[in-house]
Design an enzyme around this catalytic site. Structure first.
Site, PDB file in Angstrom:
ATOM      1  N   ASP A  35       0.807  -1.142   0.044  1.00  0.00           N
ATOM      2  CA  ASP A  35       0.069   0.007   0.004  1.00  0.00           C
ATOM      3  C   ASP A  35       0.756   1.424   0.111  1.00  0.00           C
ATOM      4  O   ASP A  35       0.452   2.305  -0.676  1.00  0.00           O
ATOM      5  CB  ASP A  35      -1.024   0.066   1.238  1.00  0.00           C
ATOM      6  CG  ASP A  35      -2.079  -0.918   0.999  1.00  0.00           C
ATOM      7  OD1 ASP A  35      -1.979  -1.858   0.171  1.00  0.00           O
ATOM      8  OD2 ASP A  35      -2.918  -1.130   1.968  1.00  0.00           O
ATOM      9  N   HIS A  37       3.921   1.799  -1.505  1.00  0.00           N
ATOM     10  CA  HIS A  37       4.053   2.272  -2.840  1.00  0.00           C
ATOM     11  C   HIS A  37       3.106   2.759  -3.738  1.00  0.00           C
ATOM     12  O   HIS A  37       3.276   3.758  -4.463  1.00  0.00           O
ATOM     13  CB  HIS A  37       4.627   0.983  -3.550  1.00  0.00           C
ATOM     14  CG  HIS A  37       5.786   0.047  -3.011  1.00  0.00           C
ATOM     15  ND1 HIS A  37       5.581  -0.959  -2.509  1.00  0.00           N
ATOM     16  CD2 HIS A  37       7.009   0.627  -3.083  1.00  0.00           C
ATOM     17  CE1 HIS A  37       6.976  -1.401  -2.053  1.00  0.00           C
ATOM     18  NE2 HIS A  37       8.028  -0.350  -2.672  1.00  0.00           N
ATOM     19  N   LYS A 151       9.623   7.166   4.748  1.00  0.00           N
ATOM     20  CA  LYS A 151      10.210   6.007   5.615  1.00  0.00           C
ATOM     21  C   LYS A 151      11.733   5.797   5.428  1.00  0.00           C
ATOM     22  O   LYS A 151      12.328   5.434   6.138  1.00  0.00           O
ATOM     23  CB  LYS A 151       9.411   4.732   5.183  1.00  0.00           C
ATOM     24  CG  LYS A 151       9.768   3.791   6.332  1.00  0.00           C
ATOM     25  CD  LYS A 151       9.545   2.383   5.639  1.00  0.00           C
ATOM     26  CE  LYS A 151      10.742   1.617   6.108  1.00  0.00           C
ATOM     27  NZ  LYS A 151      11.417   0.649   5.211  1.00  0.00           N
ATOM     28  N   ASP A 152      12.240   6.145   4.081  1.00  0.00           N
ATOM     29  CA  ASP A 152      13.663   5.840   3.955  1.00  0.00           C
ATOM     30  C   ASP A 152      14.142   7.161   4.004  1.00  0.00           C
ATOM     31  O   ASP A 152      14.663   7.952   3.087  1.00  0.00           O
ATOM     32  CB  ASP A 152      13.957   5.282   2.691  1.00  0.00           C
ATOM     33  CG  ASP A 152      13.606   3.697   2.608  1.00  0.00           C
ATOM     34  OD1 ASP A 152      13.853   3.016   3.258  1.00  0.00           O
ATOM     35  OD2 ASP A 152      12.494   3.155   1.812  1.00  0.00           O
ATOM     36  N   GLN A 155      17.843   7.950   2.429  1.00  0.00           N
ATOM     37  CA  GLN A 155      17.517   7.844   0.944  1.00  0.00           C
ATOM     38  C   GLN A 155      17.210   9.132   0.468  1.00  0.00           C
ATOM     39  O   GLN A 155      17.586   9.638  -0.567  1.00  0.00           O
ATOM     40  CB  GLN A 155      16.960   6.436   0.592  1.00  0.00           C
ATOM     41  CG  GLN A 155      16.600   6.467  -0.876  1.00  0.00           C
ATOM     42  CD  GLN A 155      16.042   5.038  -1.362  1.00  0.00           C
ATOM     43  OE1 GLN A 155      16.781   4.173  -1.281  1.00  0.00           O
ATOM     44  NE2 GLN A 155      14.611   5.017  -1.396  1.00  0.00           N
ATOM     45  N   MET A 186       5.263   0.401   6.928  1.00  0.00           N
ATOM     46  CA  MET A 186       5.255  -0.582   5.760  1.00  0.00           C
ATOM     47  C   MET A 186       6.396  -0.636   4.981  1.00  0.00           C
ATOM     48  O   MET A 186       6.882   0.245   4.546  1.00  0.00           O
ATOM     49  CB  MET A 186       4.151  -0.164   4.759  1.00  0.00           C
ATOM     50  CG  MET A 186       2.747  -0.490   5.448  1.00  0.00           C
ATOM     51  SD  MET A 186       1.479  -0.342   4.276  1.00  0.00           S
ATOM     52  CE  MET A 186      -0.080  -0.655   5.157  1.00  0.00           C
ATOM     53  N   SER A 188       8.718  -3.842   2.078  1.00  0.00           N
ATOM     54  CA  SER A 188       8.602  -5.200   1.672  1.00  0.00           C
ATOM     55  C   SER A 188       9.302  -5.782   2.451  1.00  0.00           C
ATOM     56  O   SER A 188       9.182  -7.267   2.461  1.00  0.00           O
ATOM     57  CB  SER A 188       9.357  -4.897   0.379  1.00  0.00           C
ATOM     58  OG  SER A 188       8.889  -3.881  -0.421  1.00  0.00           O
ATOM     59  N   ARG A 189      10.304  -5.654   3.321  1.00  0.00           N
ATOM     60  CA  ARG A 189      10.801  -6.619   4.299  1.00  0.00           C
ATOM     61  C   ARG A 189      10.164  -6.975   5.583  1.00  0.00           C
ATOM     62  O   ARG A 189      10.538  -7.896   6.455  1.00  0.00           O
ATOM     63  CB  ARG A 189      12.230  -5.962   4.552  1.00  0.00           C
ATOM     64  CG  ARG A 189      13.290  -5.876   3.621  1.00  0.00           C
ATOM     65  CD  ARG A 189      14.711  -5.680   3.701  1.00  0.00           C
ATOM     66  NE  ARG A 189      15.643  -5.842   2.882  1.00  0.00           N
ATOM     67  CZ  ARG A 189      16.171  -4.727   2.116  1.00  0.00           C
ATOM     68  NH1 ARG A 189      15.620  -3.615   2.372  1.00  0.00           N
ATOM     69  NH2 ARG A 189      17.094  -5.082   0.981  1.00  0.00           N
TER      70      ARG A 189
HETATM   71  O1  PAF Z   1      13.908   2.463  -2.214  1.00  0.00           O
HETATM   72  C1  PAF Z   1      13.986   1.649  -3.153  1.00  0.00           C
HETATM   73  O2  PAF Z   1      13.059   0.800  -3.501  1.00  0.00           O
HETATM   74  C2  PAF Z   1      15.142   1.658  -3.938  1.00  0.00           C
HETATM   75  O3  PAF Z   1      16.281   1.997  -2.947  1.00  0.00           O
HETATM   76  C3  PAF Z   1      15.218   2.652  -5.107  1.00  0.00           C
HETATM   77  C4  PAF Z   1      15.218   3.963  -4.868  1.00  0.00           C
HETATM   78  C5  PAF Z   1      14.176   2.072  -6.465  1.00  0.00           C
HETATM   79  C6  PAF Z   1      16.515   2.526  -5.888  1.00  0.00           C
HETATM   80  O4  PAF Z   1      16.865   1.052  -6.389  1.00  0.00           O
END
Ligand code: PAF
Length: 282
Positions: A35, A37, A151-152, A155, A186, A188-189
């Site tokens: 969700d 994403h 969340k990231d 990044q 949320m 994926s892991r």
């Molecule tokens: O956050 C992610 O899923 C990845 O780090 C990304 C930004 C798609 C780069 O591979």
């Protein structure tokens, strides 16, 4: 939704959209969509005429002992979710399309200092892999806006810095953290969590919120707050990777007079490493 596996055909389709005066929104992902994403896709949909999503499990950002080979690949389910979310173009290249000269000889994008701390300290090379692939994807898609989840947080901060430093003409849009009812962010892991530990992992988010409340109520003894939060997580049975109160922009330890602060935490469960963060303005 049209699916593209090659840079040239995607570029052709996007050139046509641009000629028609359409704005392009981009959501890079590694698939296994959930969700959170879809919220990124919805945000891109609201702000742009054409939405492009990429699914590419980027080996360059995984360490040698990390989960690249077992990372869940759920293409059919992902495509169904993207169609339901009204995604226009899916870009799903293979490794040779993204790294035609191999990964060892690939030109790299390095964002120093910010990537040596927090997740970067325990995942050497990870952010170099992220910035390199995201820079390539930006050059391929040339979006007006690109959406990333808060969340990231590290990044997101690193990508903002890369875009600023390299004058990449893309507006970075930050999407709020999408959470389960108990506060778990949320990811994926999360699928790697055991049934036994699942109810306990919300301790990470609870500890971040507790620190945020303490800071809002005036505490400035950041090192002591970090220690108290680490102790709470350890008492719940998890190993802490880091728990740090940082300046939101450069991710260095927060100074007492910083007004934009982000508290970031990472902890190990038996099958996963979970990260989360909470920001506070003081
Ligand atoms: O956050 C992610 O899923 C990845 O780090 C990304 C930004 C798609 C780069 O591979």
């Amino acid at each position: 939704m049209q699916v593209f596996h090659h840079v040239a055909s995607l570029r052709e389709a996007l050139a046509e959209a641009r000629r028609d005066g359409k704005t392009i929104g981009f959501v890079p992902t590694m698939g296994n969509l959930h969700d959170a994403h879809i919220e990124l896709v919805n945000l891109a949909r609201k702000q742009c005429d054409v939405v492009v999503v990429s699914i590419f499990v980027n080996r360059l950002q995984f360490g040698l002992n990390e989960d690249w080979d077992t990372y869940p690949r759920t293409m059919q389910a992902d495509m169904a979710k993207l169609r339901a979310a009204n995604c226009d173009y899916l870009f799903h290249p293979d490794e040779a399309e993204i790294y035609p000269n191999g990964m060892d000889e690939q030109t790299k994008v390095i964002c120093p200092a910010m990537t040596d701390v927090l997740c970067g300290a325990s995942r050497p090379g990870h952010f170099e892999g992220v910035t390199t692939v995201v820079a390539k994807l930006f050059n391929i898609v040339q979006p007006k806006k690109a959406v990333f989840g808060i969340k990231d947080f590290q990044q997101l901060a690193v990508i903002r810095r890369m875009v600023e430093d390299l004058c990449i003409p893309v507006e970075i849009v930050a999407a709020p953290v999408h959470r389960e009812d108990d506060g778990l962010a949320m990811s994926s892991r999360n699928g790697y969590l055991s049934e036994e530990e699942r109810p306990r992992v919300a301790i990470l988010n609870r500890s971040l919120n507790w620190v945020s409340d303490e800071i809002k109520s005036g505490r400035k003894d950041f090192a002591a707050l970090e220690d108290e939060a680490r102790a709470k997580i350890e008492q719940a049975g998890f190993k802490v990777d880091y728990f740090s109160i940082c300046n939101s922009k450069d991710l260095q330890p927060a100074a007492h007079d910083d007004s934009e602060i982000t508290i970031l935490g990472a902890m190990y469960t038996s099958g996963a490493r979970l990260i989360d963060n909470v920001s506070v303005s003081v």
